[in-house]
Each structure stands twice: as C-alpha cells, then as structure tokens.
Scaffold this motif. Structure first.
Motif, short mmCIF file in Angstrom:
data_model
loop_
_atom_site.label_atom_id
_atom_site.label_comp_id
_atom_site.label_asym_id
_atom_site.label_seq_id
_atom_site.Cartn_x
_atom_site.Cartn_y
_atom_site.Cartn_z
N VAL A 94 0.86 -1.18 0.00
CA VAL A 94 0.00 0.00 0.00
C VAL A 94 0.90 1.23 0.00
N VAL A 95 0.61 2.18 -0.86
CA VAL A 95 1.39 3.42 -0.94
C VAL A 95 0.55 4.57 -0.41
N TRP A 96 1.11 5.28 0.57
CA TRP A 96 0.43 6.43 1.19
C TRP A 96 1.16 7.70 0.76
N VAL A 97 0.41 8.65 0.21
CA VAL A 97 1.01 9.87 -0.33
C VAL A 97 0.36 11.12 0.25
N ASP A 98 1.20 12.05 0.68
CA ASP A 98 0.74 13.38 1.05
C ASP A 98 1.44 14.35 0.09
N PRO A 99 0.72 14.90 -0.88
CA PRO A 99 1.35 15.75 -1.88
C PRO A 99 1.82 17.09 -1.36
N LEU A 100 1.29 17.52 -0.22
CA LEU A 100 1.71 18.81 0.33
C LEU A 100 1.54 18.79 1.85
N ASP A 101 2.55 18.33 2.55
CA ASP A 101 2.55 18.31 4.01
C ASP A 101 3.10 19.66 4.50
N GLY A 102 2.40 20.28 5.43
CA GLY A 102 2.78 21.62 5.86
C GLY A 102 2.04 22.68 5.06
N THR A 103 0.78 22.39 4.72
CA THR A 103 -0.02 23.29 3.88
C THR A 103 -0.16 24.68 4.49
N LYS A 104 -0.39 24.74 5.80
CA LYS A 104 -0.58 26.03 6.46
C LYS A 104 0.67 26.90 6.33
N GLU A 105 1.83 26.29 6.55
CA GLU A 105 3.08 27.04 6.45
C GLU A 105 3.34 27.50 5.01
N TYR A 106 2.99 26.64 4.08
CA TYR A 106 3.16 26.98 2.66
C TYR A 106 2.33 28.21 2.30
N THR A 107 1.05 28.21 2.70
CA THR A 107 0.18 29.32 2.34
C THR A 107 0.56 30.61 3.08
N GLU A 108 0.98 30.48 4.32
CA GLU A 108 1.41 31.68 5.06
C GLU A 108 2.62 32.32 4.39
N ALA A 109 3.57 31.47 3.99
CA ALA A 109 4.77 31.99 3.34
C ALA A 109 4.43 32.61 1.99
N ALA A 110 3.54 31.95 1.24
CA ALA A 110 3.17 32.44 -0.08
C ALA A 110 2.49 33.81 0.02
N ARG A 111 1.64 33.99 1.02
CA ARG A 111 0.95 35.28 1.17
C ARG A 111 1.96 36.41 1.37
N VAL A 112 2.95 36.16 2.21
CA VAL A 112 3.92 37.21 2.52
C VAL A 112 4.88 37.45 1.37
N LEU A 113 5.36 36.34 0.78
CA LEU A 113 6.39 36.46 -0.24
C LEU A 113 5.88 37.00 -1.56
N TYR A 114 4.61 36.72 -1.88
CA TYR A 114 4.13 37.06 -3.22
C TYR A 114 2.93 37.99 -3.26
N SER A 115 2.52 38.52 -2.14
CA SER A 115 1.44 39.50 -2.13
C SER A 115 1.96 40.81 -1.55
N PRO A 116 1.92 41.91 -2.33
CA PRO A 116 2.43 43.20 -1.84
C PRO A 116 1.76 43.65 -0.55
N ILE A 127 9.45 34.02 7.62
CA ILE A 127 8.63 33.44 6.56
C ILE A 127 9.43 32.47 5.71
N ASN A 128 10.67 32.83 5.40
CA ASN A 128 11.51 31.93 4.62
C ASN A 128 11.65 30.58 5.32
N ARG A 129 11.80 30.60 6.64
CA ARG A 129 11.96 29.35 7.37
C ARG A 129 10.69 28.50 7.29
N LEU A 130 9.54 29.13 7.14
CA LEU A 130 8.30 28.37 7.04
C LEU A 130 8.31 27.45 5.83
#
Length: 310
Positions: A94-116, A127-130
C-alpha cells in the motif's frame, strides 16, 4: 510530446526526463489544497491567476518538479522491494502519499512572499523558514507495516537566497538504511521536544510539559518533525491529538525506523498501514530516535484516557 519539468535543484536548467503524473491517493490532501485556494480567493489576497499558479510560476514548478523527483525515488524503492520475486507481495503493498505536508506554512509563506499587501522585510527570515516546513511524502507499507519512505523538501535552502541549490530528498528502507541526510543525535542529557506549530490544544500542551523538556521546537508538517529527530535538532516528537493521518506518518515512520528510531501512538502501540485502515491516527503520535520508553512513561494518564488506542 510529453512536457518536461525544471530541475529541482536549479531554477535555470531544464529537466531531461519527461514529466509524469503523481496520483496522490489522498482525498484529504487534495481537499486541503482546494480549501486553501478557495480561502485565499475569498479573502481577496490572491487573484484567480495567482491562486492557479500557486503564488508564482517558480513556486508551482518547484513543487511539481519535487513531486516528480519523489515519484521517481518511490519507483526505485518499489523495484527494490519487489526484487524478492514474490508476485504475492504486490497484493500486500500500500502506498500512502501526502502531496503537500505543511499546507498552512506553505500558504502563510506564499501570502507574505508574493502579495504586496503582506510583504514586510522584518518578517522575511521567519517566513523563509516556514517554507522549510513543507514536504512531499510517499510511504510504502507491506502487510500493514511501513517499510520504505521518501520525504522531499522542495524549498530546502530557500533562505539562502538567489543562486542557492534548492530542494533535497531523504529516503529510507527497512533493512537497507536511510539516505539524503547526515544522521545526528541530540547531545546526551538533553530533552528537546518538537510538536505542532498550529494545531495545539490542552492535551498537546500537557503531554509536552510532562516530558520535562529543556526546549520545545514548534514546527509545521509531520515530515519536517521527523527530520528534526534524525538531524539531531529534537529528541522526541510529541503530538497528543488525533490530527495526523496515515499519509502523514507512513513515510516518516519508515525513515525513522530505518535508522533505529520508533513511532507509535501515545500508548506505545504501532500504527498499521493496510489499505482498509482508518485514515486518522486517533491516539496521537509519539516518535523518538532513542529512549522511546522514557518518553512513553511520561505520557499523562489524562492524555491516555482522552486518546483511546485503536
């Protein structure tokens, strides 16, 4: 013609291998990504095009390239497992896959890095560390036991700035070992606990405090927490809550076990990864590189009563 992808470790050099599809097999993972996009759109933080491109083409393609790399590595592991020549083994895999673990950190970083609206220079290092919390997980189980795992950190070294080599892959197979990192342990006598950054509650806090830690590291992502253990940044991962799923722990558990560590529920019972098991890890997670019995003995009775083992 099959499209090609950018290399994980470079934003400039193209990948010579064809891009392949990665079937997540994780409805929760897909749902989480959809919720993130919808939430951001409703808040007006991201435009439709920005949401589709996951905040920027570079970020999106780095994730896609990382998923590609992980899928290739998982294929290698599957081939190793099947070298025994037993056709019957396939029925128990059986193969178990999580395509994006740490979703909250990813979205928090994306908001800061790519939204003026959110960019503030003082917040950039944090944010970079996230982004280092974000991982792609592929775990392989046989007969209900996690036997092999891959953890990819698509943004590893992100904080080093332009020109840095980005991304790395850690992987391990029981009986073979673990690769892609330097195994280290916390100094003798030190108890450093890693736990959730964003999903805490009274039970989690009580369990962490019961370990009498010298320090507590709060980070996102189950995969990232196991990395803290195998690289000597933490001695125990304590999460007294039913928040984790099987796709969160299968790959990390296999890598941890490959180097002599242990992952169980808060009662000390092993989780099973058969195809028909309940997805939720209802009795929490306790993982250590060494001295598992000590940490297990420190779990408060109130926690054990609140989190009955499956």
């Amino acid at each position: 013609m099959t499209p090609s992808c950018p290399a994980v470790l470079s934003d400039r050099s193209p990948c010579r291998e064809p891009l392949v599809k990665l079937n997540s097999g994780s409805p929760a993972g897909q749902t989480a990504i959809k919720k993130v996009c919808l939430s951001e759109l409703q808040r007006g933080v991201l435009s439709v095009s920005a949401a589709v491109m996951a905040s920027s083409p570079a970020v999106l393609m780095r994730l896609v390239a990382s998923a590609y790399t992980v899928a290739e590595k998982a294929g290698t592991i599957v081939r190793k497992v099947l070298q025994s020549g037993e056709l019957g083994i396939v029925e128990k895999l059986v193969v178990w896959v999580d395509p994006l673990d740490g979703t909250k950190e990813y979205t928090e970083a994306a908001r800061v890095l790519y939204s003026p609206v959110y960019i503030q220079k003082a917040e950039q290092p944090y944010i970079n560390r996230l982004l280092d919390h974000v991982t792609v997980l592929i775990g392989i189980a046989y007969g209900g036991t996690a036997i092999a795992g891959v953890i990819n950190q698509p943004f590893y070294n992100y904080q080093m700035g332009a020109g840095a080599s980005l991304g790395r892959t850690l992987w391990g197979v029981l009986g073979l070992g673990a690769f892609g990192f330097q195994l280290q342990e916390v100094p003798d006598g030190k108890r450093i606990v890693t736990t959730t950054r964003s999903h805490s509650n009274k039970l989690v806090i009580d369990a962490v405090q019961a370990m009498e830690p010298h320090d507590v590291i709060r980070v996102g992502g189950a995969g990232n927490k196991i990395i803290q253990l195998v690289e000597g940044k933490a001695s125990a991962y304590v999460f007294a809550s039913p928040g984790c799923k099987k796709w969160d722990t299968c790959a990390p558990e296999a890598i941890l076990h490959a180097v002599g560590g242990k992952l169980t529920d808060m009662h000390g019972n092993a989780y099973r990864y058969d195809a028909n098991v309940k997805h939720m890890n209802s009795a929490g997670v306790l993982a250590t590189l060494r001295n598992h019995e000590y940490y297990l003995s420190r779990v408060p009775q109130v926690v054990l009563q609140a989190l009955p083992s499956d």
